[in-house]
Design a protein around this motif. Sequence first.
Motif, PDB file in Angstrom:
ATOM      1  N   ASN A  23       0.843  -1.206   0.000  1.00 31.86           N
ATOM      2  CA  ASN A  23       0.000   0.000   0.000  1.00 31.86           C
ATOM      3  C   ASN A  23       0.865   1.237   0.000  1.00 31.86           C
ATOM      4  O   ASN A  23       1.838   1.323   0.772  1.00 31.86           O
ATOM      5  N   HIS A  24       0.536   2.180  -0.849  1.00 32.86           N
ATOM      6  CA  HIS A  24       1.258   3.462  -0.936  1.00 32.86           C
ATOM      7  C   HIS A  24       0.243   4.545  -1.253  1.00 32.86           C
ATOM      8  O   HIS A  24       0.287   5.169  -2.322  1.00 32.86           O
ATOM      9  N   SER A  25      -0.655   4.777  -0.303  1.00 30.72           N
ATOM     10  CA  SER A  25      -1.815   5.645  -0.546  1.00 30.72           C
ATOM     11  C   SER A  25      -1.440   7.108  -0.725  1.00 30.72           C
ATOM     12  O   SER A  25      -2.240   7.890  -1.251  1.00 30.72           O
ATOM     13  N   THR A  26      -0.239   7.507  -0.295  1.00 31.79           N
ATOM     14  CA  THR A  26       0.156   8.922  -0.418  1.00 31.79           C
ATOM     15  C   THR A  26       1.105   9.153  -1.593  1.00 31.79           C
ATOM     16  O   THR A  26       1.764  10.187  -1.663  1.00 31.79           O
ATOM     17  N   ASP A  67      -5.751   3.803  -9.354  1.00 28.12           N
ATOM     18  CA  ASP A  67      -5.546   5.005  -8.539  1.00 28.12           C
ATOM     19  C   ASP A  67      -4.120   5.103  -7.999  1.00 28.12           C
ATOM     20  O   ASP A  67      -3.780   6.072  -7.318  1.00 28.12           O
ATOM     21  N   ARG A  68      -3.306   4.081  -8.272  1.00 24.24           N
ATOM     22  CA  ARG A  68      -1.885   4.010  -7.891  1.00 24.24           C
ATOM     23  C   ARG A  68      -1.669   3.971  -6.384  1.00 24.24           C
ATOM     24  O   ARG A  68      -0.554   4.157  -5.924  1.00 24.24           O
ATOM     25  N   LYS A  69      -2.688   3.697  -5.618  1.00 22.33           N
ATOM     26  CA  LYS A  69      -2.521   3.677  -4.171  1.00 22.33           C
ATOM     27  C   LYS A  69      -2.039   2.336  -3.646  1.00 22.33           C
ATOM     28  O   LYS A  69      -1.719   2.208  -2.449  1.00 22.33           O
ATOM     29  N   SER A  70      -1.987   1.343  -4.490  1.00 24.36           N
ATOM     30  CA  SER A  70      -1.452   0.056  -4.068  1.00 24.36           C
ATOM     31  C   SER A  70      -0.910  -0.696  -5.276  1.00 24.36           C
ATOM     32  O   SER A  70      -1.213  -0.346  -6.432  1.00 24.36           O
TER      33      SER A  70
END
Lengths: 110, 116
Positions: A23-26, A67-70
């Motif tokens: 996960n890389h939500s930011t 969304d590139r958040k994960s």
Amino acid sequence: DAKTTQPPSMDCAEGRAANLPCNHSTISGNEYVYWYRQIHSQGPQYIIHGLKNNETNEMASLIITEDRKSSTLILPHATLRDTAVYYCIVRVQGAQKLVFGQGTRLTINP
Amino acid sequence: NAGVTQTPKFQVLKTGQSMTLQCAQDMNHEYMSWYRQDPGMGLRLIHYSVGAGITDQGEVPNGYNVSRSTTEDFPLRLLSAAPSQTSVYFCASRRTSGGPFYNEQFFGPGTRLTVL
């Protein structure tokens, strides 16, 4: 650099696909997702990286959500030699440093 | 290519001793760096260099010095070793421009240092 979250450990049967989540939500628009692994205290080894499209090379596939958040690293046919700590890293391409978190300890079982 | 080489593989020092960890690469990479890895932890950047004559500090530079007189070599100096510097040290290198894999960083095998 954006913070990443990975499960501390995972198990997978030999010959099966190993799917490692991150996960890389930011994450920012210009940050790439990189994956490295470290086998038994050796130096880390680059696996793959991507921006927003899915990527595949001879070692693995990288699936990044829209969304590139994960993202998910896929080892399609895991072998015992794939037992290692896998690090998901997010950074701007060409940035000076890699920030290693705790990673996921993947154990491939016979 | 030998890739990234490090010497020595193992070293034991007494508190207060000095030593130099050697790192060399034969890939003509501009960027070189030093990391340390404590037990059960990720890697932390000590110092890095983007070319001969240019160095900069990373996250944990205290107690370490570096210099870059050639493209190939990037030695790490411990001036007065302390037990807190017991760790595994990895050197790494990569290109800084050009080609599809210029972000791939190559790591050496590591130097395992114990300070008593």
